[in-house]
Motif scaffolding. Structure first.
Motif, PDB file in Angstrom:
ATOM      1  N   VAL A 259      -9.805  -0.966   3.381  1.00 56.68           N
ATOM      2  CA  VAL A 259      -9.562   0.639   3.140  1.00 56.68           C
ATOM      3  C   VAL A 259     -10.280   1.735   2.309  1.00 56.68           C
ATOM      4  O   VAL A 259     -10.880   2.739   3.152  1.00 56.68           O
ATOM      5  CB  VAL A 259      -7.971   0.906   2.988  1.00 56.68           C
ATOM      6  CG1 VAL A 259      -8.130   2.434   2.752  1.00 56.68           C
ATOM      7  CG2 VAL A 259      -7.280  -0.210   3.022  1.00 56.68           C
ATOM      8  N   ILE A 260     -11.253   1.060   1.312  1.00 56.93           N
ATOM      9  CA  ILE A 260     -12.019   1.778   0.580  1.00 56.93           C
ATOM     10  C   ILE A 260     -12.693   1.782   0.770  1.00 56.93           C
ATOM     11  O   ILE A 260     -13.999   2.418   1.305  1.00 56.93           O
ATOM     12  CB  ILE A 260     -11.964   1.412  -0.932  1.00 56.93           C
ATOM     13  CG1 ILE A 260     -10.754   0.976  -1.582  1.00 56.93           C
ATOM     14  CG2 ILE A 260     -12.718   1.717  -1.465  1.00 56.93           C
ATOM     15  CD1 ILE A 260     -10.252   0.686  -3.013  1.00 56.93           C
TER      16      ILE A 260
ATOM     17  N   CYS B  84      -4.321  -4.300   8.301  1.00 57.55           N
ATOM     18  CA  CYS B  84      -3.441  -4.378   8.111  1.00 57.55           C
ATOM     19  C   CYS B  84      -2.410  -5.752   9.043  1.00 57.55           C
ATOM     20  O   CYS B  84      -1.024  -6.336   8.553  1.00 57.55           O
ATOM     21  CB  CYS B  84      -2.939  -2.936   9.335  1.00 57.55           C
ATOM     22  SG  CYS B  84      -3.535  -1.096   8.854  1.00 57.55           S
ATOM     23  N   SER B  85      -2.495  -6.486   9.660  1.00 53.78           N
ATOM     24  CA  SER B  85      -2.188  -7.227  10.486  1.00 53.78           C
ATOM     25  C   SER B  85      -1.741  -8.624   9.823  1.00 53.78           C
ATOM     26  O   SER B  85      -0.852  -8.841   9.744  1.00 53.78           O
ATOM     27  CB  SER B  85      -2.574  -8.219  12.160  1.00 53.78           C
ATOM     28  OG  SER B  85      -3.283  -6.672  12.854  1.00 53.78           O
ATOM     29  N   VAL B  86      -2.670  -8.887   9.490  1.00 53.68           N
ATOM     30  CA  VAL B  86      -3.093  -9.893   8.188  1.00 53.68           C
ATOM     31  C   VAL B  86      -2.100  -9.093   6.958  1.00 53.68           C
ATOM     32  O   VAL B  86      -1.037  -9.903   6.350  1.00 53.68           O
ATOM     33  CB  VAL B  86      -4.530  -9.877   7.238  1.00 53.68           C
ATOM     34  CG1 VAL B  86      -4.665 -10.875   5.990  1.00 53.68           C
ATOM     35  CG2 VAL B  86      -5.235 -10.708   8.618  1.00 53.68           C
TER      36      VAL B  86
ATOM     37  N   CYS C 218      -2.728   2.672   6.734  1.00 56.40           N
ATOM     38  CA  CYS C 218      -2.821   2.044   5.652  1.00 56.40           C
ATOM     39  C   CYS C 218      -2.473   2.725   3.817  1.00 56.40           C
ATOM     40  O   CYS C 218      -1.775   1.343   2.901  1.00 56.40           O
ATOM     41  CB  CYS C 218      -5.146   1.859   5.623  1.00 56.40           C
ATOM     42  SG  CYS C 218      -5.691   0.731   7.573  1.00 56.40           S
ATOM     43  N   TYR C 219      -2.478   3.240   4.141  1.00 60.60           N
ATOM     44  CA  TYR C 219      -2.184   3.711   2.995  1.00 60.60           C
ATOM     45  C   TYR C 219      -0.404   3.831   2.399  1.00 60.60           C
ATOM     46  O   TYR C 219       0.022   3.421   1.684  1.00 60.60           O
ATOM     47  CB  TYR C 219      -2.630   5.974   2.387  1.00 60.60           C
ATOM     48  CG  TYR C 219      -3.424   5.938   2.608  1.00 60.60           C
ATOM     49  CD1 TYR C 219      -4.505   5.126   2.533  1.00 60.60           C
ATOM     50  CD2 TYR C 219      -4.261   7.216   3.458  1.00 60.60           C
ATOM     51  CE1 TYR C 219      -5.697   6.123   2.443  1.00 60.60           C
ATOM     52  CE2 TYR C 219      -5.332   7.924   3.355  1.00 60.60           C
ATOM     53  CZ  TYR C 219      -6.179   7.185   3.375  1.00 60.60           C
ATOM     54  OH  TYR C 219      -7.954   7.144   2.988  1.00 60.60           O
ATOM     55  N   GLU C 220       0.586   4.018   4.007  1.00 62.17           N
ATOM     56  CA  GLU C 220       1.582   3.688   4.227  1.00 62.17           C
ATOM     57  C   GLU C 220       2.398   2.640   3.526  1.00 62.17           C
ATOM     58  O   GLU C 220       2.914   1.550   3.048  1.00 62.17           O
ATOM     59  CB  GLU C 220       2.540   4.404   5.067  1.00 62.17           C
ATOM     60  CG  GLU C 220       3.845   3.992   4.706  1.00 62.17           C
ATOM     61  CD  GLU C 220       4.615   5.628   6.218  1.00 62.17           C
ATOM     62  OE1 GLU C 220       5.966   5.237   5.992  1.00 62.17           O
ATOM     63  OE2 GLU C 220       3.872   6.023   6.730  1.00 62.17           O
TER      64      GLU C 220
ATOM     65  N   PHE D  59       5.691  -0.796  10.690  1.00 63.73           N
ATOM     66  CA  PHE D  59       4.142  -0.806  10.390  1.00 63.73           C
ATOM     67  C   PHE D  59       3.774  -1.820  11.897  1.00 63.73           C
ATOM     68  O   PHE D  59       2.549  -1.112  12.276  1.00 63.73           O
ATOM     69  CB  PHE D  59       3.804  -1.502   9.274  1.00 63.73           C
ATOM     70  CG  PHE D  59       4.175  -0.839   8.489  1.00 63.73           C
ATOM     71  CD1 PHE D  59       3.723   0.288   7.869  1.00 63.73           C
ATOM     72  CD2 PHE D  59       4.996  -1.394   7.256  1.00 63.73           C
ATOM     73  CE1 PHE D  59       4.110   1.127   6.573  1.00 63.73           C
ATOM     74  CE2 PHE D  59       5.397  -0.521   6.483  1.00 63.73           C
ATOM     75  CZ  PHE D  59       4.771   0.841   5.729  1.00 63.73           C
ATOM     76  N   ASN D  60       3.828  -2.582  12.602  1.00 67.04           N
ATOM     77  CA  ASN D  60       3.404  -3.468  13.186  1.00 67.04           C
ATOM     78  C   ASN D  60       2.875  -2.580  14.698  1.00 67.04           C
ATOM     79  O   ASN D  60       1.903  -2.557  15.079  1.00 67.04           O
ATOM     80  CB  ASN D  60       3.803  -4.767  13.668  1.00 67.04           C
ATOM     81  CG  ASN D  60       3.348  -5.214  14.549  1.00 67.04           C
ATOM     82  OD1 ASN D  60       2.092  -6.099  13.759  1.00 67.04           O
ATOM     83  ND2 ASN D  60       3.653  -5.952  15.451  1.00 67.04           N
ATOM     84  N   GLU D  61       3.867  -1.523  15.236  1.00 69.21           N
ATOM     85  CA  GLU D  61       3.969  -0.476  16.192  1.00 69.21           C
ATOM     86  C   GLU D  61       3.172   0.135  16.397  1.00 69.21           C
ATOM     87  O   GLU D  61       2.284   0.616  16.733  1.00 69.21           O
ATOM     88  CB  GLU D  61       5.535  -0.444  16.765  1.00 69.21           C
ATOM     89  CG  GLU D  61       6.080  -1.164  16.851  1.00 69.21           C
ATOM     90  CD  GLU D  61       7.768  -0.286  17.263  1.00 69.21           C
ATOM     91  OE1 GLU D  61       7.726   0.381  16.743  1.00 69.21           O
ATOM     92  OE2 GLU D  61       8.915  -0.874  17.253  1.00 69.21           O
TER      93      GLU D  61
END
Length: 242
Positions: free
Chosen positions: A56-57, A208-210, A15-17, A233-235
């Motif tokens: 995330v927060i 993340c997917s969104v 998420c951070y990356e 990222f998807n992987e």
């Protein structure tokens, strides 16, 4: 909370990356201020990214329900963004739906004789309202439901398995409220006010997917070369979801 992050380190690191990657691209989008499609797309990306960061927060703090609610809102924005990246006609459709939404809002305000929002009600211009109704009638404007945007975006699976599931978190019902009870041997023994992390990875997976699909849509709209980073990222997201 530190233990939540440590227990889900791979998910949060991704998420951070992804957040940093999005931030860098967001600041360098070549938006033409006279291009309505680009302005709408860039604004939707900002809205989605802000929501992503919020998820995330909130997840870090164990505010699971609140994170799910925000996930639902950015899914709605994603459906529109993806739809306009597929077909330019959806841009005009999205703009016109605002007229239908305004008409519904004004109609509702007029219908209720008593309201605490008197300042808003007093701002309604009857002639403008009648003109708006006539314009909607002449142009055949209709509001577009969320499931219709999902279909136009070719993201029906996200609507069926993501959006619909998250709906239960937004609306208050007895099943939703059960999570706030401490139950032992089928007996209620108190209230549960502790942070919740049971669905944390699923929620972060959705967010993340969104974000990934939103970036892919933006790259299409602005003719930006798509990097292999999105695939990576998807992987990673799929791995921590499993």
């Amino acid at each position: 909370m530190k233990y939540i992050i440590e227990d889900n380190k791979i998910a949060f690191d991704t998420c951070y990356e992804l957040n940093q990657y999005t931030q860098e691209h967001k600041l360098n989008i070549p938006v033409e201020v006279n291009d309505v499609k680009q302005l709408i797309a860039a604004s939707l990306l900002i809205r989605i990214h802000n929501g992503f960061q919020s998820v995330v927060i909130l997840s870090q703090s164990g505010l699971e329900t609140e994170a799910k609610i925000i996930s639902r809102t950015i899914l709605e924005s994603l459906f529109v963004l993806r739809a306009i990246s597929i077909d330019d006609e959806n841009v005009d459709l999205f703009i016109k739906t605002d007229k239908a939404k305004r008409e519904k809002w004004i109609k509702n305000m007029i219908k209720h004789k008593e309201t605490v929002y008197l300042d808003l009600k007093s701002s309604i211009n009857e002639q403008e309202y009648q003109d708006l109704k006539e314009e909607i009638k002449q142009e055949g404007i209709k509001d577009v439901d969320v499931h219709e945007w999902a279909e136009k975006a070719d993201l029906k699976v996200y609507y069926a398995y993501g959006y619909k599931v998250l709906n239960s978190e937004v609306h208050t019902d007895i099943r939703t409220l059960q999570k706030y009870l401490e139950i032992e041997n089928d007996e209620i023994i108190g209230l549960d006010c502790l942070p919740r992390t049971m669905d944390i990875r699923r929620t972060l997976f959705t967010a993340c997917s969104v974000m990934i699909i939103a970036l892919d849509s933006i790259f299409t709209i602005f003719s930006i070369e798509k990097s292999e980073e999105l695939n990576r990222f998807n992987e990673e997201v799929i791995l921590f979801r499993e």
